[in-house]
Design a protein around this motif. Sequence first.
Motif, PDB file in Angstrom:
ATOM      1  N   SER A   1      13.838 -11.642   1.773  1.00 18.58           N
ATOM      2  CA  SER A   1      13.190 -10.327   1.824  1.00 18.58           C
ATOM      3  C   SER A   1      12.555  -9.996   0.474  1.00 18.58           C
ATOM      4  CB  SER A   1      14.204  -9.250   2.209  1.00 18.58           C
ATOM      5  OG  SER A   1      14.744  -9.488   3.492  1.00 18.58           O
ATOM      6  N   SER A   2      13.277 -10.321  -0.596  1.00 18.59           N
ATOM      7  CA  SER A   2      12.757 -10.100  -1.940  1.00 18.59           C
ATOM      8  C   SER A   2      11.517 -10.950  -2.186  1.00 18.59           C
ATOM      9  CB  SER A   2      13.835 -10.427  -2.977  1.00 18.59           C
ATOM     10  OG  SER A   2      13.318 -10.429  -4.280  1.00 18.59           O
ATOM     11  N   SER A   3      11.574 -12.198  -1.755  1.00 12.11           N
ATOM     12  CA  SER A   3      10.461 -13.121  -1.963  1.00 12.11           C
ATOM     13  C   SER A   3       9.192 -12.642  -1.280  1.00 12.11           C
ATOM     14  CB  SER A   3      10.842 -14.515  -1.438  1.00 12.11           C
ATOM     15  OG  SER A   3       9.710 -15.367  -1.375  1.00 12.11           O
ATOM     16  N   ILE A   4       9.299 -12.293  -0.003  1.00 12.67           N
ATOM     17  CA  ILE A   4       8.112 -11.915   0.757  1.00 12.67           C
ATOM     18  C   ILE A   4       7.579 -10.564   0.320  1.00 12.67           C
ATOM     19  CG2 ILE A   4       9.330 -10.796   2.661  1.00 12.67           C
ATOM     20  CD1 ILE A   4       6.298 -13.143   3.001  1.00 12.67           C
ATOM     21  N   SER A   5       8.468  -9.659  -0.108  1.00 14.77           N
ATOM     22  CA  SER A   5       8.023  -8.342  -0.543  1.00 14.77           C
ATOM     23  C   SER A   5       7.317  -8.412  -1.898  1.00 14.77           C
ATOM     24  CB  SER A   5       9.219  -7.380  -0.627  1.00 14.77           C
ATOM     25  OG  SER A   5       8.819  -6.098  -1.030  1.00 14.77           O
ATOM     26  N   ALA A   6       7.904  -9.179  -2.825  1.00 13.77           N
ATOM     27  CA  ALA A   6       7.311  -9.312  -4.161  1.00 13.77           C
ATOM     28  C   ALA A   6       6.240 -10.395  -4.215  1.00 13.77           C
ATOM     29  CB  ALA A   6       8.400  -9.610  -5.184  1.00 13.77           C
ATOM     30  N   ARG A   7       6.127 -11.176  -3.142  1.00 12.50           N
ATOM     31  CA  ARG A   7       5.190 -12.304  -3.057  1.00 12.50           C
ATOM     32  C   ARG A   7       5.436 -13.316  -4.174  1.00 12.50           C
ATOM     33  NH1 ARG A   7       1.491 -11.122   1.190  1.00 12.50           N
ATOM     34  NH2 ARG A   7       2.799  -9.767   2.481  1.00 12.50           N
TER      35      ARG A   7
ATOM     36  N   ALA B   1      -2.820 -10.223  -4.254  1.00 12.12           N
ATOM     37  CA  ALA B   1      -1.728  -9.593  -5.009  1.00 12.12           C
ATOM     38  C   ALA B   1      -1.488  -8.157  -4.573  1.00 12.12           C
ATOM     39  CB  ALA B   1      -2.031  -9.633  -6.502  1.00 12.12           C
ATOM     40  N   LEU B   2      -2.488  -7.514  -3.954  1.00 11.55           N
ATOM     41  CA  LEU B   2      -2.348  -6.124  -3.531  1.00 11.55           C
ATOM     42  C   LEU B   2      -1.411  -5.968  -2.339  1.00 11.55           C
ATOM     43  CD1 LEU B   2      -6.064  -4.946  -3.847  1.00 11.55           C
ATOM     44  CD2 LEU B   2      -4.211  -4.650  -5.491  1.00 11.55           C
ATOM     45  N   PHE B   3      -1.089  -7.067  -1.661  1.00 12.62           N
ATOM     46  CA  PHE B   3      -0.213  -7.005  -0.495  1.00 12.62           C
ATOM     47  C   PHE B   3       1.256  -7.181  -0.868  1.00 12.62           C
ATOM     48  CE2 PHE B   3      -4.378  -7.801   1.141  1.00 12.62           C
ATOM     49  CZ  PHE B   3      -4.422  -7.103   2.335  1.00 12.62           C
ATOM     50  N   ALA B   4       1.544  -7.169  -2.158  1.00 16.38           N
ATOM     51  CA  ALA B   4       2.932  -7.164  -2.637  1.00 16.38           C
ATOM     52  C   ALA B   4       3.360  -5.728  -2.900  1.00 16.38           C
ATOM     53  CB  ALA B   4       3.047  -7.998  -3.915  1.00 16.38           C
ATOM     54  N   ALA B   5       4.673  -5.494  -2.872  1.00 14.95           N
ATOM     55  CA  ALA B   5       5.203  -4.160  -3.175  1.00 14.95           C
ATOM     56  C   ALA B   5       4.833  -3.781  -4.611  1.00 14.95           C
ATOM     57  CB  ALA B   5       6.713  -4.166  -2.981  1.00 14.95           C
ATOM     58  N   PRO B   6       4.712  -2.509  -4.929  1.00 19.15           N
ATOM     59  CA  PRO B   6       4.958  -1.343  -4.068  1.00 19.15           C
ATOM     60  C   PRO B   6       3.750  -1.027  -3.185  1.00 19.15           C
ATOM     61  CG  PRO B   6       4.339  -0.597  -6.256  1.00 19.15           C
ATOM     62  CD  PRO B   6       4.418  -2.099  -6.332  1.00 19.15           C
TER      63      PRO B   6
ATOM     64  N   ILE C   1       1.680   1.539  -2.058  1.00 12.43           N
ATOM     65  CA  ILE C   1       1.282   2.904  -2.389  1.00 12.43           C
ATOM     66  C   ILE C   1      -0.230   3.026  -2.246  1.00 12.43           C
ATOM     67  CG2 ILE C   1       3.232   3.355  -3.910  1.00 12.43           C
ATOM     68  CD1 ILE C   1       1.513   2.565  -6.269  1.00 12.43           C
ATOM     69  N   PRO C   2      -0.741   4.259  -2.082  1.00 13.49           N
ATOM     70  CA  PRO C   2      -2.185   4.448  -1.859  1.00 13.49           C
ATOM     71  C   PRO C   2      -3.058   3.846  -2.952  1.00 13.49           C
ATOM     72  CG  PRO C   2      -0.984   6.488  -1.448  1.00 13.49           C
ATOM     73  CD  PRO C   2      -0.003   5.523  -2.016  1.00 13.49           C
ATOM     74  N   ALA C   3      -2.577   3.893  -4.197  1.00  9.70           N
ATOM     75  CA  ALA C   3      -3.394   3.399  -5.307  1.00  9.70           C
ATOM     76  C   ALA C   3      -3.710   1.919  -5.190  1.00  9.70           C
ATOM     77  CB  ALA C   3      -2.677   3.676  -6.631  1.00  9.70           C
ATOM     78  N   ARG C   4      -2.942   1.191  -4.373  1.00 13.83           N
ATOM     79  CA  ARG C   4      -3.151  -0.253  -4.251  1.00 13.83           C
ATOM     80  C   ARG C   4      -3.981  -0.624  -3.029  1.00 13.83           C
ATOM     81  NH1 ARG C   4       1.473  -3.726  -6.811  1.00 13.83           N
ATOM     82  NH2 ARG C   4       0.107  -5.266  -5.920  1.00 13.83           N
ATOM     83  N   ILE C   5      -4.384   0.337  -2.243  1.00 12.32           N
ATOM     84  CA  ILE C   5      -5.183   0.029  -1.062  1.00 12.32           C
ATOM     85  C   ILE C   5      -6.561  -0.466  -1.500  1.00 12.32           C
ATOM     86  CG2 ILE C   5      -6.287   0.977   1.005  1.00 12.32           C
ATOM     87  CD1 ILE C   5      -4.032   3.031   1.112  1.00 12.32           C
ATOM     88  N   PRO C   6      -6.959  -1.674  -1.075  1.00 15.32           N
ATOM     89  CA  PRO C   6      -8.288  -2.166  -1.462  1.00 15.32           C
ATOM     90  C   PRO C   6      -9.376  -1.250  -0.900  1.00 15.32           C
ATOM     91  CG  PRO C   6      -6.944  -3.895  -0.467  1.00 15.32           C
ATOM     92  CD  PRO C   6      -6.235  -2.612  -0.221  1.00 15.32           C
ATOM     93  N   ILE C   7     -10.424  -1.052  -1.654  1.00 13.05           N
ATOM     94  CA  ILE C   7     -11.528  -0.226  -1.198  1.00 13.05           C
ATOM     95  C   ILE C   7     -12.771  -1.056  -0.913  1.00 13.05           C
ATOM     96  CG2 ILE C   7     -13.054   1.696  -1.805  1.00 13.05           C
ATOM     97  CD1 ILE C   7     -10.194   2.499  -1.217  1.00 13.05           C
ATOM     98  N   LYS C   8     -13.015  -2.062  -1.735  1.00 13.80           N
ATOM     99  CA  LYS C   8     -14.230  -2.858  -1.548  1.00 13.80           C
ATOM    100  C   LYS C   8     -13.945  -4.339  -1.338  1.00 13.80           C
ATOM    101  CE  LYS C   8     -17.084   0.229  -4.384  1.00 13.80           C
ATOM    102  NZ  LYS C   8     -17.960   0.337  -5.586  1.00 13.80           N
ATOM    103  N   ASP C   9     -12.764  -4.789  -1.788  1.00 14.26           N
ATOM    104  CA  ASP C   9     -12.474  -6.228  -1.773  1.00 14.26           C
ATOM    105  C   ASP C   9     -11.915  -6.655  -0.418  1.00 14.26           C
ATOM    106  OD1 ASP C   9     -12.115  -8.813  -2.509  1.00 14.26           O
ATOM    107  OD2 ASP C   9     -10.645  -8.438  -4.080  1.00 14.26           O
ATOM    108  N   PHE C  10     -12.834  -6.900   0.550  1.00 13.23           N
ATOM    109  CA  PHE C  10     -12.451  -7.320   1.898  1.00 13.23           C
ATOM    110  C   PHE C  10     -13.281  -8.522   2.329  1.00 13.23           C
ATOM    111  CE2 PHE C  10     -11.510  -2.693   2.123  1.00 13.23           C
ATOM    112  CZ  PHE C  10     -10.154  -2.796   2.373  1.00 13.23           C
ATOM    113  N   PRO C  11     -12.767  -9.310   3.277  1.00  9.47           N
ATOM    114  CA  PRO C  11     -13.604 -10.366   3.849  1.00  9.47           C
ATOM    115  C   PRO C  11     -14.780  -9.740   4.618  1.00  9.47           C
ATOM    116  CG  PRO C  11     -11.279 -10.667   4.423  1.00  9.47           C
ATOM    117  CD  PRO C  11     -11.412  -9.301   3.851  1.00  9.47           C
TER     118      PRO C  11
END
Length: 540
Positions: A270-276, A389-394, A396-406
């Motif tokens: 759980s720690s591994s997948i959450s922290a990537r 890297a943005l898909f690792a915890a925490p 929070i809204p500040a980490r939601i990608p805005i422009k960096d998408f496929p």
Amino acid sequence: MRKRLRACEECHRLKIKCDISTNPDAASCERCTRNDLECVPAAPRLQRNRIQELEAQIQELNSLLQSQSNTSPTPSRSPGSYTTTSRGRLPGSVTDNHYDAILVFLDARIPPTKQQHLLHLYAHQAGAAWPVIRLSMDLEYLRTKAPILLLSVIAYTITQEAQGVDVETHDEIVRETMHVLGEEVIGRGQRSLELVQALLIVTYWNKSTRRGEQGSCYQILQLAADMAIDLGIAGSSLQPTPPAYFCRHHDTGSVDARRTWLACYVALSSSSISARKPNLYPWDAYHDECVLYLESQGDASDMLLCQLARITQLDMEISNHLCLCQLATFVDGNDYNTHAVIDTLKSKLEAWAAQIPSSLTSSQTLKVWWHVAMIRLYELVLHTPTNKALFAAPFIPARIPIKDFPKPTTIIAPLRTTLEALVQNCHAVLDTAAEMDPAMILSLPSFCFAPTILYTLFVLVTVMVATTDPANTYGQCLPKDCFRIQNCSLKLRTLVMYMKALDPTLSCYTTRMFDATSWLEQWYNDYTAILQRYEANLVH
């Protein structure tokens, strides 16, 4: 502070050296400063009178505790001063003295009759919802044989409301539990199955007090795993450290030992997948052996633990095949070869679901873990070489990608299907959580359950942002009204209201994390307003 020829009264009473303060202007030693005690140099006294004096002190303390009612005020003395209290024995006999002192501290705050009630509460709530650590219901046995484990369970798995103490006392118990574990594991270098289990309790149901976090749950988990290996309960393929050669557990293949090692694996994964980050102790043949052993020799609760271990192992297999924890490796979600791997992994998840015992098919916990595994299976369709890297915890809204998408020019059919399935599984997780009994949610470990819900919410919002981006081709695959963000926000807000009724002071970290989802509604309103203004400008 200048070095003294004799220890202060408190340190002298405990038969330890003064922990000299590094501050030259300090009038107190570090231990007295930390425990808010008056630091007075000890007067010379004859050694032959020491034992009699200590016996009198302990007798006086025992008499005070016996006469204390349930509503008596908590002793003002800092708990740290109790952890090494002597009991009139010779200096070499410290183990019983040390454990007796832990019970003195606990009894002064929660009477034994209340401890028995909390023990049953653990068995029917946290211990049943997440059966990684099994406790005897014999309170006297635990007080004699496993007092640190008892203290950890009461401190971490029970809310302040259920403990029946005030907030300050609750936080004091949490801090003292961490202090005791630090003294045992780091200070005294002790190793035992009880300590591994206590460390796992603190990891899974981690709390932070109003004075700040009491140790990192990730570091505590690492201590638990290393100690389990040193005790020899992790199988023969993992080598203990040389100093631990003579500290092996007496029955490394017992049900309790195997259960504890599986609990370590679930937490580590759980720690591994959450922290990537890669799991340093991946699934091996001994894990298979432990699961099969528990399924044949264990009880009903062990069946749930085995299924949690199996789905966690599949979750890690998904992570390994799709390189979720290898942030420098990009896997293209618009590639037929990638979706062939996804289909193979999906078949394994379906095979796992088909073998779940009939007694567990209605388990909401397993349902959540199933859908979360599906989300991780499909998550990569949101990845770019630079946003993983943005898909690792925490989460929070500040980490939601805005422009960096496929933004593939041509979208293959499997990618369209995967985007739809990703949204469906996100809703399934959130809907299942919203339907769960709030008491059960508070019983599930804050280490992995609440972050899993936040991860799901993060992915749902991320795919919505990617799809509603006017410049993104993903908008061809999903309608804008399929995300139901406002509906999800309402369900979570209602759930939090019921959770706060059970945990009004937010003593459980799960309550705090669920309460933090309040950002969703305001964020969605702001995002929608920005999107509407953008579209209006395009029209004009």
